[in-house]
Design an enzyme around this catalytic site. Structure first.
Site, PDB file in Angstrom:
ATOM      1  CB  CYS A  56      37.885  24.620  15.357  1.00 17.26           C
ATOM      2  SG  CYS A  56      36.881  25.215  16.715  1.00 17.26           S
ATOM      3  CD  GLU A  99      40.512  23.127  11.085  1.00 17.27           C
ATOM      4  OE1 GLU A  99      41.464  23.923  11.124  1.00 17.27           O
ATOM      5  OE2 GLU A  99      39.635  23.067  11.963  1.00 17.27           O
ATOM      6  CB  SER A 116      44.216  28.997  10.928  1.00 13.26           C
ATOM      7  OG  SER A 116      45.195  30.012  10.918  1.00 13.26           O
ATOM      8  CB  THR A 117      47.076  25.306  13.634  1.00 14.95           C
ATOM      9  OG1 THR A 117      46.089  24.619  14.414  1.00 14.95           O
ATOM     10  CG2 THR A 117      48.448  24.904  14.149  1.00 14.95           C
TER      11      THR A 117
END
Lengths: 519, 300
Positions: free
Chosen positions: A332, A429, A277-278
């Site tokens: 992703c 997302e 994840s970011t």
């Protein structure tokens, strides 16, 4: 195998004229629309076609793979890994703590200094080739375990994850003794010990993406698979052992976030490669500040997939479905924002709904299954949260009417129409089988909307006009752009994002630079 | 700011301003500082740029990015070459300023000559580095697949403090050769050449906003350079480990690409290479299906 008697073949009724919205107006014939609708309510159904579990061996318990041998965790702790399709325990794996991470990093350092860095590149290559071959030899077993542990359809693990993982080892094996050709006018040096942390959506494939280029360029590795999907990485450890890779060149530590943090923060690590994840990517970027550690991050995305009115609509619909529902949407680079040109929006949305209805959701081990289990309960809750956010924001939800299995984590394929650019389901997302559909009129408008995202991992465009394709693919700010296709991957093709989708590339020639100093 | 004899003509002093969006405003803050040379001589009243100046400059740089990045590479090359021409024409002025800032005449001339040559060097790269760092990728499926570099966007640069002209040119040139736009903080103690270089840019057909130059204090501005959400990359050229740590930490807010050029000798061969261009490039990979008609054979 056949517990139901086979039904005699009967032709599938495919054609039914479209029902116009107001059926009461009898005299207006529907025949003007020459589009056809697939009809699915025939008596023809798929018989179950389950893959057998007997072709796979899963131990009751797994230790840590450090310095070429299986070692009990210093933490003395183990945790369960379950099958998300039925919530049954598959095995238990060691929970590595900081002391275990230290042991693994030291093993990797020693292997780097004493063996791997000194080994002739062509010999290094042969080890990687050997791993590739063994992955192929055990492909069926790996595919079954991947599906059991992660919930993805066996069709995908069998036809995509495992073969692509093997191919990745093959591709980078060949680079090992050719690095002087990769960087014009420069030499390369390995970085040392690479700490690699991978996600749960493509467990074996991500391990291959990380390990293969690292080894080819002369680095040694400490890899941590995701806590919900550790089994194929542990199987890969068995392969690595069987391939006689020198001890310590690859070490595999299972555990959760704290294990990852121990690897990231270990002073003996020279490079961090992270896919996830970011949010975590940013934590890692902060954590390595003030050190000389190099980092590559492959993070989240919210890909725009754009359909123009001149696109071949049926192909586009198929591509959009694949773009968002591949691997339950746990991708992703999933095409989670669909932009349809207004003039064809109605038709596209109708076809999408039809196609949604035809997707088979259920047992991941069944070879006919299109959409398997959501990877974990936590992820299912996240997806449900976003679905309710979407409804609250005023978007219109449509979901498949399919039945879901009674046990396990499942989610109906879902799409939202009437989505606004500012809606959270169009900005954030979701990482699940949920598509947001938006519309546009002009090229400039859709470019503006598509690029209006902090992410920039991937994008898609569907049109029959070549010059428009190149205009769009050039202007979209994303690392991978698919034109008239979506979600294609290849070891030779670099993958990675712009903006907050991370930096660095994996795959292809460009994937090498993540693991070398250019001198 | 020398006093002149009564009989002499009074020298017209230059106001050193900052350069934003192709204009030469004073800092919005109204503040100034006075750098001095080793002899203690005041160099000028130089703008002490503020956070707001930086934000304005980023707006300009973002606005210029679309146009600059989509110019033909050949055209960018022409403009970089034009910059070199303009610099050559004003060589004497730069030598003067460098001498005022403590360089010997010989060293100053060498620095200006190298700066001009460096622009020529990168002018040449504008339409070549893509070929070197691109690839057509032999994917196994029936697709045409290629990867090309593309500029990352707006780059915030804290220029080298020492080589106030050569260092400045060496960090700006690869960034704009690759199609990025930038905001540059000039050397704090030796800012004169940076402002005069802005005049060179202004007369070189370089569109306004592609390069924005601020004067001021890195200690004050560095954190804003990495905090800004519309900046894509940061270049830092000093060996201050605290600042480097701060830059890495803050760059995480929007995952800026970070490069430190703290060990580069800008006078040597290592001071120029296409790899500097690649530091502010992204790789974009494009896929398209290739029709595969059974029985059509290889087409030969």
């Amino acid at each position: 195998m056949f517990d139901q008697p086979l039904k005699p073949f009967e032709p599938i009724k495919l054609i039914e004229p479209i029902k116009m919205a107001k059926a009461t107006v009898k005299k207006k014939p529907a025949a003007k629309s020459n589009t056809i609708k697939l009809k699915f309510d025939t008596s023809w159904t798929y018989a179950p076609a389950p893959e057998s579990k007997s072709a796979a061996t899963i131990n009751k318990q797994y230790d840590l793979f450090i310095n070429g041998v299986w070692q009990k965790p210093i933490s003395k702790k183990y945790f369960d890994t379950i099958n998300p399709a039925n919530e049954e325990k598959l095995s238990e794996v060691a929970d590595a703590n900081a002391a275990d991470a230290d042991k693994a990093v030291k093993a990797a350092r020693s292997a780097y200094d004493k063996v791997w860095k000194k080994m002739p590149a062509k010999e290094r290559a042969k080890y990687i080739f050997r791993i590739a071959r063994m992955v192929q030899e055990k492909a069926r077993e790996l595919a079954i375990i991947e599906t059991l542990d992660g919930g993805k359809p066996i069709r995908e693990s069998r036809d995509f994850d495992v073969p692509t993982a093997a191919n990745h080892f093959f591709y980078y094996a060949g680079w090992a003794d050719k690095l002087e050709y990769a960087f014009p006018n420069r030499r390369t040096e390995p970085l040392g010990v690479a700490g690699q942390i991978i996600p749960w959506n493509f467990p074996l494939l991500m391990a291959a993406w990380k390990i293969a280029p690292a080894l080819a360029t002369g680095n040694t590795v400490v890899l941590k698979p995701a806590e919900t999907t550790p089994l194929t990485a542990l199987k890969l450890a068995e392969i690595i052992q069987e391939a006689d890779l020198p001890p310590g060149v690859v070490n595999i530590l299972t555990g959760a976030g704290s294990t990852g943090a121990a690897i990231v923060n270990h002073p003996g690590v020279n490079k961090i490669a992270f896919t996830g994840s970011t949010e975590v990517g940013k934590i890692i970027q902060r954590a390595i500040a003030g050190t000389n550690k190099k980092v590559t991050l492959e993070l989240g995305g919210k890909a725009a997939n754009i359909i123009f009115e001149d696109a071949p609509v049926d192909q586009a619909v198929e591509g959009v479905i694949n773009g968002i529902f591949f691997n339950q949407g746990h991708v992703c680079c999933a095409g989670s924002r669909l932009y349809v040109q207004e003039s064809v929006a109605k038709e596209v949305i109708r076809k999408l709904k039809d196609r949604l209805e035809s997707l088979i959701v259920g047992d991941p081990l069944d070879k006919n299954t299109d959409i398997g289990a959501i990877n974990s309960k936590a992820q299912l809750e996240t997806i449900k949260k976003y679905i309710s956010i979407g409804k609250k924001e005023g978007a219109e939800m449509y979901e498949s009417s399919c039945l879901l299995p009674g046990k396990g984590f499942f989610c109906r394929p879902t799409l939202f129409t009437n989505v606004a650019q500012s809606n959270r389901i169009a900005q954030e997302e979701i990482f699940g089988p949920v598509l947001s559909v938006l519309t546009f009129r002009t090229d400039d408008e859709v470019i503006e909307k598509a690029n209006n995202s902090p992410y920039g991992l991937s994008a898609g465009v569907w049109t029959d006009k070549g010059s428009k394709i190149f205009n769009m693919t050039k202007r979209m700010r994303a690392g991978v752009v698919w034109a008239n296709t979506f979600n294609k991957f290849d070891p030779a093709s670099p993958f990675g994002g712009y903006k907050e989708s991370g930096f660095g590339r994996e795959g292809g020639l460009h994937g090498l630079s993540a693991y070398v100093n250019i001198v | 700011m020398e006093k002149t004899k009564a009989s002499d003509r009074l020298e017209v002093l230059k106001t050193y301003k900052i350069y934003i969006g192709g204009q030469f405003p004073r800092t919005e803050s109204g503040r100034y500082y006075i750098p001095t040379n080793a002899a203690g001589k005041k160099l000028a009243n130089v703008c002490l740029s503020s956070r707001k100046d930086f934000r304005d400059a980023v707006v300009s740089a973002r606005g210029a990015f679309g146009g600059w990045s989509s110019r033909a590479a050949f055209n960018r090359s022409q403009i970089l070459y034009r910059m070199a021409e303009m610099l050559e024409g004003r060589k004497a002025q730069f030598v003067d300023e460098l001498v005022q800032q403590d360089a010997s005449k010989i060293k100053a001339e060498k620095e200006v000559n190298l700066a001009i040559d460096r622009l020529i060097y990168y002018a040449g790269w504008c339409d070549k580095f893509q070929q070197l760092f691109s690839a057509v990728n032999p994917v196994a499926s029936s697709h045409f697949n290629f990867s090309v570099p593309e500029p990352t966007g707006v780059v915030a640069i804290i220029a080298p403090q020492g080589d106030s002209l050569l260092g400045l040119v060496s960090v700006i040139a690869p960034v704009i050769a690759g199609g990025n736009t930038c905001v540059v903080l000039a050397s704090e103690t030796k800012p004169l050449c940076a402002v005069t270089f802005a005049e060179v840019l202004n007369s070189s057909d370089l569109p306004g906003g592609v390069v924005n130059i601020l004067t001021g204090r890195p200690a004050e501005l560095a954190s804003w350079f990495v905090d800004h959400m519309d900046v894509n990359a940061t270049l830092y050229c000093e060996n201050n480990s605290d600042t480097q740590k701060m830059i890495r930490e803050k760059s995480a807010t929007n995952l800026k690409r970070v490069s430190f050029y703290d060990k580069i000798n800008w006078y040597g061969e290592e001071g120029q290479s296409p790899y500097f261009i690649m530091d502010t490039q992204e790789i974009k990979t494009t896929w398209h299906p290739v029709e595969n008609i059974a029985g059509a054979g290889g087409g030969y």
